[in-house]
Design a protein around this motif. Structure first.
Motif, PDB file in Angstrom:
ATOM      1  N   TYR A  56       0.817  -1.206   0.000  1.00 43.82           N
ATOM      2  CA  TYR A  56       0.000   0.000   0.000  1.00 43.82           C
ATOM      3  C   TYR A  56       0.855   1.262   0.000  1.00 43.82           C
ATOM      4  CZ  TYR A  56      -2.430  -4.054   1.658  1.00 43.82           C
ATOM      5  OH  TYR A  56      -2.873  -5.343   1.789  1.00 43.82           O
ATOM      6  N   PRO A  57       0.421   2.298  -0.732  1.00 46.85           N
ATOM      7  CA  PRO A  57       1.213   3.534  -0.798  1.00 46.85           C
ATOM      8  C   PRO A  57       1.461   4.110   0.588  1.00 46.85           C
ATOM      9  CG  PRO A  57      -0.538   3.547  -2.452  1.00 46.85           C
ATOM     10  CD  PRO A  57      -0.786   2.362  -1.574  1.00 46.85           C
ATOM     11  N   PRO A  58       2.705   4.423   0.924  1.00 48.76           N
ATOM     12  CA  PRO A  58       2.998   5.009   2.236  1.00 48.76           C
ATOM     13  C   PRO A  58       2.171   6.275   2.468  1.00 48.76           C
ATOM     14  CG  PRO A  58       5.020   4.324   1.161  1.00 48.76           C
ATOM     15  CD  PRO A  58       3.930   4.167   0.143  1.00 48.76           C
ATOM     16  N   GLY A  59       1.619   6.378   3.646  1.00 51.36           N
ATOM     17  CA  GLY A  59       0.792   7.523   3.978  1.00 51.36           C
ATOM     18  C   GLY A  59      -0.675   7.324   3.690  1.00 51.36           C
ATOM     19  N   SER A  60      -1.028   6.280   2.944  1.00 53.49           N
ATOM     20  CA  SER A  60      -2.437   6.018   2.647  1.00 53.49           C
ATOM     21  C   SER A  60      -3.132   5.465   3.880  1.00 53.49           C
ATOM     22  CB  SER A  60      -2.563   5.025   1.489  1.00 53.49           C
ATOM     23  OG  SER A  60      -2.066   3.747   1.867  1.00 53.49           O
ATOM     24  N   LEU A  61      -4.466   5.572   3.867  1.00 50.27           N
ATOM     25  CA  LEU A  61      -5.247   5.017   4.967  1.00 50.27           C
ATOM     26  C   LEU A  61      -5.033   3.514   5.062  1.00 50.27           C
ATOM     27  CD1 LEU A  61      -7.155   6.196   7.087  1.00 50.27           C
ATOM     28  CD2 LEU A  61      -9.077   5.670   5.556  1.00 50.27           C
ATOM     29  N   LYS A  62      -4.965   2.859   3.910  1.00 49.99           N
ATOM     30  CA  LYS A  62      -4.723   1.411   3.900  1.00 49.99           C
ATOM     31  C   LYS A  62      -3.418   1.062   4.607  1.00 49.99           C
ATOM     32  CE  LYS A  62      -6.936  -1.048   0.062  1.00 49.99           C
ATOM     33  NZ  LYS A  62      -6.664  -1.788  -1.187  1.00 49.99           N
ATOM     34  N   ALA A  63      -2.354   1.775   4.252  1.00 50.30           N
ATOM     35  CA  ALA A  63      -1.038   1.470   4.836  1.00 50.30           C
ATOM     36  C   ALA A  63      -1.066   1.641   6.349  1.00 50.30           C
ATOM     37  CB  ALA A  63       0.033   2.353   4.212  1.00 50.30           C
ATOM     38  N   ARG A  64      -1.617   2.749   6.796  1.00 48.96           N
ATOM     39  CA  ARG A  64      -1.618   3.034   8.236  1.00 48.96           C
ATOM     40  C   ARG A  64      -2.498   2.054   8.993  1.00 48.96           C
ATOM     41  NH1 ARG A  64      -4.824   6.204  11.524  1.00 48.96           N
ATOM     42  NH2 ARG A  64      -5.877   7.264   9.806  1.00 48.96           N
ATOM     43  N   LEU A  65      -3.716   1.836   8.506  1.00 44.67           N
ATOM     44  CA  LEU A  65      -4.653   0.981   9.238  1.00 44.67           C
ATOM     45  C   LEU A  65      -4.268  -0.490   9.141  1.00 44.67           C
ATOM     46  CD1 LEU A  65      -8.107   2.676   8.544  1.00 44.67           C
ATOM     47  CD2 LEU A  65      -6.511   3.027  10.445  1.00 44.67           C
ATOM     48  N   CYS A  66      -3.593  -0.879   8.059  1.00 44.88           N
ATOM     49  CA  CYS A  66      -3.127  -2.266   7.969  1.00 44.88           C
ATOM     50  C   CYS A  66      -2.074  -2.535   9.038  1.00 44.88           C
ATOM     51  CB  CYS A  66      -2.565  -2.549   6.580  1.00 44.88           C
ATOM     52  SG  CYS A  66      -1.996  -4.258   6.373  1.00 44.88           S
ATOM     53  N   ARG A 108       8.783   0.139  -0.534  1.00 50.12           N
ATOM     54  CA  ARG A 108       7.468   0.536  -0.032  1.00 50.12           C
ATOM     55  C   ARG A 108       7.168  -0.166   1.283  1.00 50.12           C
ATOM     56  NH1 ARG A 108       2.126   0.783  -3.797  1.00 50.12           N
ATOM     57  NH2 ARG A 108       3.195   2.698  -4.395  1.00 50.12           N
ATOM     58  N   ALA A 109       7.453  -1.451   1.359  1.00 46.34           N
ATOM     59  CA  ALA A 109       7.195  -2.214   2.589  1.00 46.34           C
ATOM     60  C   ALA A 109       7.970  -1.628   3.761  1.00 46.34           C
ATOM     61  CB  ALA A 109       7.565  -3.681   2.381  1.00 46.34           C
ATOM     62  N   ARG A 110       9.221  -1.274   3.535  1.00 41.19           N
ATOM     63  CA  ARG A 110      10.028  -0.688   4.606  1.00 41.19           C
ATOM     64  C   ARG A 110       9.487   0.679   5.004  1.00 41.19           C
ATOM     65  NH1 ARG A 110      14.453  -2.669   1.156  1.00 41.19           N
ATOM     66  NH2 ARG A 110      15.138  -4.682   1.980  1.00 41.19           N
ATOM     67  N   ALA A 111       9.044   1.461   4.023  1.00 41.46           N
ATOM     68  CA  ALA A 111       8.466   2.773   4.327  1.00 41.46           C
ATOM     69  C   ALA A 111       7.205   2.641   5.175  1.00 41.46           C
ATOM     70  CB  ALA A 111       8.159   3.516   3.030  1.00 41.46           C
ATOM     71  N   ASN A 112       6.502   1.530   5.000  1.00 38.97           N
ATOM     72  CA  ASN A 112       5.289   1.281   5.779  1.00 38.97           C
ATOM     73  C   ASN A 112       5.577   0.666   7.141  1.00 38.97           C
ATOM     74  OD1 ASN A 112       3.556   2.314   3.849  1.00 38.97           O
ATOM     75  ND2 ASN A 112       3.211   0.337   2.854  1.00 38.97           N
ATOM     76  N   GLY A 113       6.842   0.379   7.413  1.00 36.68           N
ATOM     77  CA  GLY A 113       7.198  -0.180   8.708  1.00 36.68           C
ATOM     78  C   GLY A 113       6.974  -1.671   8.831  1.00 36.68           C
ATOM     79  N   VAL A 114       6.945  -2.386   7.705  1.00 41.14           N
ATOM     80  CA  VAL A 114       6.778  -3.840   7.755  1.00 41.14           C
ATOM     81  C   VAL A 114       8.080  -4.455   8.282  1.00 41.14           C
ATOM     82  CG1 VAL A 114       6.295  -5.929   6.434  1.00 41.14           C
ATOM     83  CG2 VAL A 114       5.172  -3.779   5.817  1.00 41.14           C
TER      84      VAL A 114
END
Length: 396
Positions: A56-66, A108-114
């Motif tokens: 999911y794009p970093p900063g998107s609602l999907k990324a944060r809520l996931c 992208r995964a790293r930017a999302n904190g995975v």
């Protein structure tokens, strides 16, 4: 006076929202569900994967809520002794052309904190999945699987224990706002709520129209069909094996997913369903309604080649087999047997765009969840917190 809130839909998102509103606001919550049991549609017809937040794009609602949802779901399953298994996931590049996309996905995964994301070469990926081939992969070791229907049933119990109720076999037939209340007719009863939250999934459009808020997007159903591996073929897959996704679509492509019960699914494809609950081709009940939305035809015209390819897989088993053999070449046609599929509620804009992010609208005392596709089940507890934060507060 105790605040009364209605929630339409007893899928995992609706039940999580009901629980959160009862827990944090002390509201008297009533869930209205048209089916005779909870989790009857998308919750009970998915691959059971707890997504880590890779795509999911970093900063998107999907990324944060996931990312928030994974942590909450893992904790919830542990607290209630519900199955949760971090089997790990490989996103596999089958050729060199996919390597740049794979690297971008890892960033992208790293930017999302995975956590734990690793980029592997062809040899290293086989140390994790010995029967899988590819030129490289991303490894997400903490991607998990769980039993989403079991989570939904536990959430329903929570709602009841907090003084709320889940009314099964209560299809909503009418909604109107009057004197600061939201009146809802469901089955043969009339309810009066201070607030109403619609988590209708595949039935969202009909409920939104009843509420007088049809909106600028519509649900277009996509059926996902599966095969399952049988016999010793199940041992060829240890965890989750995914292709590098096409960035043009919110679908992930045919993949192999181990289930909590030990099964391994192959799929899904993504074909336009002809009914909102179109689990079979012969169900064409809502075809006219789906086609009447201008976005449906515009979407079909833009993506007709992909649509034909996906539909081909519905009728030709070899198409599924070839998709799976790109990653597990030892598989044969005899290893695949048909398994139950599902239908995804995908919001489509008037111009034909497939909406990728979660979408929630607020109209006075009515909150409408317009788009909650995957990873909504993973994110359900976080989505519930998000929605609870935007449901209008009671007037004191």
């Amino acid at each position: 006076m105790t605040e009364k809130i209605g929630v339409v839909g007893a899928g995992i998102v609706g039940l999580a929202v009901a629980r959160e509103l009862a827990r944090t606001r002390g509201a008297e919550v009533t869930v209205l569900e048209k089916e005779p049991h909870v989790g009857a549609h998308q919750t009970g017809h998915n691959s059971g994967v707890v997504h880590a937040g890779i795509y999911y794009p970093p900063g998107s609602l999907k990324a944060r809520l996931c990312r928030e949802g994974v942590a909450l779901l893992k904790e919830y399953c542990a607290a209630h002794a519900l199955p949760y298994d971090e089997v790990g996931k490989l996103v596999v590049a089958s050729n060199q052309a996919e390597r740049p996309l794979l690297s971008a996905l890892a960033e992208r995964a790293r930017a999302n904190g995975v956590p734990g994301i690793a980029e592997l070469d062809a040899l290293a990926l086989r140390e994790i999945e010995p029967h899988v081939v590819g030129v490289g992969a991303i490894h997400s070791p903490y991607t998990a699987i769980c039993d989403f229907p079991a989570v939904a049933r536990r959430l329903a119990l929570d709602v009841a224990e907090m003084g709320g109720s889940v009314r099964l076999a209560h299809p909503v037939r009418g909604i109107r706002e009057r004197s600061g209340k939201v009146e809802v007719v469901a089955a043969k009863r009339k309810f009066a709520f201070d607030r109403l939250v619609v988590c209708g999934g595949l039935g969202t459009d009909k409920v939104a129209e009843m509420a007088g808020h049809p909106g600028d997007v519509r649900i277009v159903p996509f059926r996902g069909e599966f095969y399952a591996l049988r016999g010793e073929a199940k041992d060829l897959v240890r965890g989750l094996i995914y292709p590098v996704p096409d960035p043009r679509y919110p679908f992930l492509g045919v993949h192999l997913t181990r289930q909590i019960d030990g099964r391994v699914l192959v799929g899904p494809n993504a074909v336009l369903a002809l009914a909102y609950e179109g689990y079979q081709w012969r169900n064409i009940r809502d075809f006219g309604r789906i086609l009447s939305w201008p976005g449906t035809l515009r979407m079909a015209m833009a993506h007709w080649r992909t649509g034909i390819k996906e539909a081909y897989g519905s009728f030709v088993k070899k198409a599924f087999l070839n998709g799976a053999r790109r990653y597990v070449p030892e598989l044969t046609a005899a290893d695949l047997v048909r398994a139950p599929g599902g239908v995804r509620a995908q919001a489509v804009a008037r111009d034909g765009r497939l909406l990728d992010d979660f979408v929630v609208d607020v109209h006075g005392n009515i909150v409408l969840v317009r788009n909650a596709p995957s990873p909504a089940a993973t994110s359900s507890l976080a989505i519930a917190r998000h929605i609870a934060g935007i449901v209008p507060a009671p007037v004191r």
